[in-house]
Design an enzyme around this catalytic site. Structure first.
Site, short mmCIF file in Angstrom:
data_model
loop_
_atom_site.label_atom_id
_atom_site.label_comp_id
_atom_site.label_asym_id
_atom_site.label_seq_id
_atom_site.Cartn_x
_atom_site.Cartn_y
_atom_site.Cartn_z
N PRO A 11 -7.32 -0.39 -13.41
CA PRO A 11 -8.27 -0.82 -12.41
C PRO A 11 -7.71 -0.83 -10.98
CG PRO A 11 -7.58 -2.67 -13.78
CD PRO A 11 -7.08 -1.41 -14.44
N ASN A 12 -8.57 -0.41 -10.07
CA ASN A 12 -8.32 -0.40 -8.61
C ASN A 12 -7.33 0.68 -8.17
OD1 ASN A 12 -10.03 -2.68 -7.98
ND2 ASN A 12 -8.52 -3.92 -9.04
N ARG A 19 -6.18 0.86 -0.51
CA ARG A 19 -5.98 -0.49 -1.03
C ARG A 19 -4.60 -1.01 -0.63
NH1 ARG A 19 -4.29 -1.66 -7.24
NH2 ARG A 19 -4.41 -3.93 -7.07
N TYR A 24 1.01 -0.72 -1.68
CA TYR A 24 0.88 0.39 -2.63
C TYR A 24 1.08 1.78 -2.01
CZ TYR A 24 -0.95 -3.33 -5.58
OH TYR A 24 -1.09 -4.49 -6.30
N ASN A 76 0.07 3.03 -15.84
CA ASN A 76 0.04 1.93 -14.88
C ASN A 76 -1.24 1.16 -15.19
OD1 ASN A 76 -0.12 0.10 -12.84
ND2 ASN A 76 0.36 1.54 -11.19
N ALA A 79 -3.84 -4.57 -13.01
CA ALA A 79 -3.87 -6.00 -13.33
C ALA A 79 -3.94 -6.27 -14.85
CB ALA A 79 -5.03 -6.67 -12.62
N HIS A 82 -1.02 -7.80 -16.92
CA HIS A 82 -0.73 -9.23 -17.02
C HIS A 82 -1.69 -9.98 -17.92
CE1 HIS A 82 1.52 -7.85 -13.57
NE2 HIS A 82 0.40 -7.61 -12.91
N ASP A 89 -2.17 -3.98 -27.93
CA ASP A 89 -2.42 -3.66 -29.34
C ASP A 89 -2.71 -2.17 -29.52
OD1 ASP A 89 -2.00 -6.27 -30.08
OD2 ASP A 89 -4.12 -6.78 -30.31
N GLU A 100 5.88 2.45 -18.77
CA GLU A 100 5.02 1.56 -17.96
C GLU A 100 5.49 1.67 -16.52
OE1 GLU A 100 5.43 -2.56 -19.08
OE2 GLU A 100 4.42 -3.26 -17.27
N HIS A 102 4.79 0.70 -12.28
CA HIS A 102 4.12 -0.07 -11.22
C HIS A 102 4.64 0.42 -9.88
CE1 HIS A 102 2.55 -2.72 -14.24
NE2 HIS A 102 3.77 -2.76 -14.77
N SER A 104 4.47 -1.29 -7.05
CA SER A 104 5.16 -2.43 -6.43
C SER A 104 6.15 -3.02 -7.43
CB SER A 104 4.14 -3.49 -6.01
OG SER A 104 3.46 -4.01 -7.14
N ARG A 109 6.76 -10.37 -6.56
CA ARG A 109 5.44 -10.77 -6.06
C ARG A 109 5.01 -12.11 -6.66
NH1 ARG A 109 1.42 -5.95 -6.43
NH2 ARG A 109 0.31 -7.35 -4.99
N ARG A 113 2.21 -12.15 -11.62
CA ARG A 113 2.52 -10.73 -11.87
C ARG A 113 3.87 -10.53 -12.56
NH1 ARG A 113 -1.50 -8.05 -8.73
NH2 ARG A 113 -1.98 -9.27 -6.90
C1 DQA Z 1 0.37 -2.70 -10.06
C2 DQA Z 1 0.81 -4.17 -10.02
C3 DQA Z 1 -0.27 -5.07 -10.58
O1 DQA Z 1 0.14 -6.44 -10.52
C4 DQA Z 1 -1.55 -4.93 -9.78
O2 DQA Z 1 -2.58 -5.73 -10.33
C5 DQA Z 1 -1.98 -3.52 -9.65
C6 DQA Z 1 -0.98 -2.50 -9.40
C7 DQA Z 1 1.38 -1.78 -9.33
O3 DQA Z 1 1.28 -0.57 -9.51
O4 DQA Z 1 2.23 -2.25 -8.58
O5 DQA Z 1 -3.17 -3.21 -9.68
O6 DQA Z 1 0.31 -2.29 -11.41
#
Ligand code: DQA
Length: 145
Positions: A11-12, A19, A24, A76, A79, A82, A89, A100, A102, A104, A109, A113
């Site tokens: 998401p996002n 954003r 990011y 990635n 959110a 978390h 699963d 995995e 990220h 950031s 943070r 997170r």
């Molecule tokens: C993220 C870190 C997450 O905490 C956050 O909700 C994101 C992006 C990152 O790529 O740093 O949406 O996964």
């Protein structure tokens, strides 16, 4: 034989570039993906890209990857990292390497997170290197498979 890698963004992450660019970065997801596709070829990797803002759609994609016997997954989960026991699963179905990633450094943070529900079931985690982290994940994948 070319190995198939699924790239999943949660998401996002479709809003990358717009954003919170101070966190990011300024690259869009399309730019990150096209750099990845370009770099994947000499590594003998074929990439499939997927982004969704919906938890269930991400789970369905992981099931599809299981049925297709994908060679590796770079994810990635945004959110959902978390919060999502359900994505955890689903990933447990897979026997291929999972990275995995990220953009950031999630440990630098907010406290909420700091906990990844995936960290203990994935092959490895990359956190805090911005868009370059995807490239690191790709190189790690090429080395592993
Ligand atoms: C993220 C870190 C997450 O905490 C956050 O909700 C994101 C992006 C990152 O790529 O740093 O949406 O996964």
């Amino acid at each position: 034989m070319t190995k198939k890698i699924q790239i999943i963004n949660g998401p996002n992450l479709n809003m990358l570039g717009k954003r919170e660019p101070e966190i990011y970065g300024s690259l869009s997801l399309d730019q990150i993906n096209s750099d990845l596709a370009h770099n994947a070829e000499p590594l003998g990797l074929e990439l499939a890209f997927f982004q969704s803002n919906h938890e269930g759609a991400i789970i369905d994609k992981i099931h599809e990857n299981f049925n297709a016997k994908i060679d590796g997954v770079i994810i990635n989960p945004g959110a959902f990292t978390h919060t999502s026991i359900a994505i955890r699963d689903a990933l447990l179905l897979l026997t291929c390497p999972i990275v995995e990633i990220h953009l950031s450094n999630i440990y630098k943070r907010e406290a909420f997170r700091h906990k990844s529900l995936l960290a203990d079931i994935v092959t490895g985690q990359i956190s805090g290197f911005g868009a370059y982290g995807y490239q690191m994940a790709l190189n790690a994948m090429a080395d592993m498979i």
